[in-house]
Design a protein around this motif. Structure first.
Motif, PDB file in Angstrom:
ATOM      1  N   ILE A 127     107.640 117.692  21.167  1.00 10.86           N
ATOM      2  CA  ILE A 127     106.337 117.181  21.609  1.00 10.86           C
ATOM      3  C   ILE A 127     106.122 117.488  23.086  1.00 10.86           C
ATOM      4  O   ILE A 127     107.079 117.645  23.841  1.00 10.86           O
ATOM      5  CB  ILE A 127     106.196 115.658  21.356  1.00 10.86           C
ATOM      6  N   ASP A 128     104.845 117.562  23.491  1.00 12.04           N
ATOM      7  CA  ASP A 128     104.495 117.926  24.868  1.00 12.04           C
ATOM      8  C   ASP A 128     105.009 116.907  25.875  1.00 12.04           C
ATOM      9  O   ASP A 128     105.189 115.723  25.571  1.00 12.04           O
ATOM     10  CB  ASP A 128     102.976 118.047  25.020  1.00 12.04           C
ATOM     11  N   SER A 129     105.218 117.372  27.097  1.00 10.41           N
ATOM     12  CA  SER A 129     105.689 116.506  28.174  1.00 10.41           C
ATOM     13  C   SER A 129     104.680 115.393  28.464  1.00 10.41           C
ATOM     14  O   SER A 129     105.057 114.250  28.737  1.00 10.41           O
ATOM     15  CB  SER A 129     105.946 117.330  29.440  1.00 10.41           C
ATOM     16  N   ALA A 130     103.380 115.716  28.401  1.00  8.08           N
ATOM     17  CA  ALA A 130     102.351 114.702  28.684  1.00  8.08           C
ATOM     18  C   ALA A 130     102.346 113.619  27.618  1.00  8.08           C
ATOM     19  O   ALA A 130     102.200 112.426  27.921  1.00  8.08           O
ATOM     20  CB  ALA A 130     100.980 115.370  28.769  1.00  8.08           C
ATOM     21  N   VAL A 131     102.501 114.011  26.354  1.00  7.48           N
ATOM     22  CA  VAL A 131     102.532 113.037  25.256  1.00  7.48           C
ATOM     23  C   VAL A 131     103.754 112.135  25.396  1.00  7.48           C
ATOM     24  O   VAL A 131     103.685 110.924  25.149  1.00  7.48           O
ATOM     25  CB  VAL A 131     102.539 113.754  23.890  1.00  7.48           C
ATOM     26  N   THR A 141      96.742 103.869  25.217  1.00  4.51           N
ATOM     27  CA  THR A 141      97.851 104.749  24.877  1.00  4.51           C
ATOM     28  C   THR A 141      97.718 105.291  23.456  1.00  4.51           C
ATOM     29  O   THR A 141      97.975 106.465  23.193  1.00  4.51           O
ATOM     30  CB  THR A 141      99.189 103.987  25.018  1.00  4.51           C
ATOM     31  N   SER A 142      97.291 104.426  22.546  1.00  6.24           N
ATOM     32  CA  SER A 142      97.118 104.845  21.150  1.00  6.24           C
ATOM     33  C   SER A 142      96.074 105.948  21.026  1.00  6.24           C
ATOM     34  O   SER A 142      96.250 106.906  20.265  1.00  6.24           O
ATOM     35  CB  SER A 142      96.715 103.638  20.288  1.00  6.24           C
ATOM     36  N   VAL A 143      94.975 105.793  21.780  1.00  3.53           N
ATOM     37  CA  VAL A 143      93.922 106.818  21.754  1.00  3.53           C
ATOM     38  C   VAL A 143      94.474 108.148  22.256  1.00  3.53           C
ATOM     39  O   VAL A 143      94.218 109.216  21.674  1.00  3.53           O
ATOM     40  CB  VAL A 143      92.712 106.377  22.610  1.00  3.53           C
ATOM     41  N   LEU A 144      95.255 108.087  23.325  1.00  2.00           N
ATOM     42  CA  LEU A 144      95.850 109.300  23.871  1.00  2.00           C
ATOM     43  C   LEU A 144      96.782 109.969  22.859  1.00  2.00           C
ATOM     44  O   LEU A 144      96.784 111.195  22.705  1.00  2.00           O
ATOM     45  CB  LEU A 144      96.627 108.958  25.148  1.00  2.00           C
ATOM     46  N   MET A 192     102.279 106.910  35.315  1.00  2.00           N
ATOM     47  CA  MET A 192     102.981 108.172  35.129  1.00  2.00           C
ATOM     48  C   MET A 192     102.205 109.193  34.301  1.00  2.00           C
ATOM     49  O   MET A 192     102.234 110.394  34.620  1.00  2.00           O
ATOM     50  CB  MET A 192     104.351 107.914  34.497  1.00  2.00           C
ATOM     51  N   PRO A 193     101.495 108.782  33.213  1.00  2.00           N
ATOM     52  CA  PRO A 193     100.764 109.790  32.431  1.00  2.00           C
ATOM     53  C   PRO A 193      99.726 110.559  33.231  1.00  2.00           C
ATOM     54  O   PRO A 193      99.456 111.728  32.938  1.00  2.00           O
ATOM     55  CB  PRO A 193     100.090 108.945  31.331  1.00  2.00           C
ATOM     56  N   PHE A 202      89.163 109.393  29.290  1.00  2.00           N
ATOM     57  CA  PHE A 202      88.657 108.037  29.102  1.00  2.00           C
ATOM     58  C   PHE A 202      89.800 107.078  28.789  1.00  2.00           C
ATOM     59  O   PHE A 202      89.850 105.949  29.305  1.00  2.00           O
ATOM     60  CB  PHE A 202      87.629 108.033  27.965  1.00  2.00           C
ATOM     61  N   ALA A 203      90.719 107.514  27.944  1.00  2.00           N
ATOM     62  CA  ALA A 203      91.868 106.672  27.596  1.00  2.00           C
ATOM     63  C   ALA A 203      92.730 106.386  28.828  1.00  2.00           C
ATOM     64  O   ALA A 203      93.277 105.286  28.976  1.00  2.00           O
ATOM     65  CB  ALA A 203      92.696 107.342  26.507  1.00  2.00           C
TER      66      ALA A 203
END
Length: 292
Positions: free
Chosen positions: A90-94, A133-136, A254-255, A275-276
């Motif tokens: 999975i991506d670093s941002a996720v 976080t869930s939306v992201l 951090m995100p 937005f998230a």
């Protein structure tokens, strides 16, 4: 500087350091396995902490060592491997987004195990952050359908361990110097890390001959020095001058840093995710705002 101002300064510094850690892990994986990264990160950090904090170990009382050791495994050793394994899929941002679950776990575990109370406002703030976080996460899954989100379990497990760690420090190591805690952690976990490094294929010509080996070593060294050694001392200090909920609020910020690095590295990022991110920041404010 008063603790009120100092804790916000530490929070900002940590968000930048740890927000950059995810891209450093991603770049390290180009020439190293996740087991190499976890072990090297632990060993390099330990050597640095020993060079500056070995004398500080004398201040740790005999009855406190069991908590220092447990803190080392939960707060440093296991997550160092789990995050690297997660980022193979999975991506670093996720990964940084999933890490935002730490404050929610800190509140729940703090209340259930350590009898640390929380306010309705704090709980509401954490819930709002969880929604953001869930939306992201959902949007990230839509943008990257080829990624294996089962590996997110490694990150979620790490957030539980981080939450346990901050509560252990707050409940049992409140009077121990942050440098002593950090150095003591690595007394316990350096030998297991060395064993893992020896039983993987790190000390082989195939590893050294990899075209990305040298750059990966540079990335993991930067990760160990800033993202682990320096950040760990700052984080332990932050826990002691604030609360477990405030200290773990760094995972909300951090995100933002991680997404910035992700964009520069070609990871997809949409308006919904922007937005998230704003929802997450509002949750941080709400969870830490003092009542009039």
């Amino acid at each position: 500087m008063q603790n009120t101002n100092l804790k916000w300064l530490y929070l900002l510094i940590l968000s930048i350091i740890w927000g950059s850690s995810f891209i450093l892990i991603k770049k390290s994986l180009l020439g190293l396995s996740p087991y190499h990264i976890g072990a090297l990160r632990t060993l390099i950090t330990g050597l640095f902490l020993f060079s500056i904090g070995l004398k500080s170990l004398k201040s740790i009382k005999k009855q406190e060592w069991k908590w220092v050791v447990l803190s080392g495994f939960l707060g440093s050793f296991i997550p160092a491997f789990f995050f690297a394994i997660a980022e193979t899929e999975i991506d670093s941002a996720v990964t940084s987004i999933l890490n935002s679950l730490v404050p929610l776990n800190a509140i729940l575990l703090g209340f259930a195990i350590f009898k640390i109370g929380f306010t309705k406002q704090q709980l509401l703030g954490v819930i709002i952050v969880f929604i953001g976080t869930s939306v992201l996460i959902l949007r990230g899954a839509d943008l990257n359908p080829d990624q294996n989100y089962l590996y997110a379990g490694f990150v979620i497990a790490s957030t539980v361990m981080y939450a346990l760690n901050v509560n252990i420090i707050k409940a049992h190591l409140q009077n121990v110097k942050p440098l002593s805690i950090a150095t003591g952690n690595y007394v316990a976990i350096m030998i297991p890390a060395l064993v893992i490094l020896c039983y993987t294929d790190f000390f082989t010509n195939a590893t050294y001959a990899h075209p990305n080996f040298k750059m990966s070593m540079i990335y993991v060294t930067i990760l160990a020095f800033f993202g682990t050694a320096l950040a760990k001392v700052i984080f332990n200090t932050l826990i002691q001058i604030s609360t477990p909920v405030f200290a773990t609020s760094v995972t909300y910020l951090m995100p933002v840093v991680a997404f910035s690095w992700g964009i520069l590295d070609g990871e997809e990022f949409g308006l919904i995710q922007c937005f998230a991110s704003l929802i997450i920041l509002f949750g941080v404010y709400l969870a830490n705002r003092k009542k009039a």
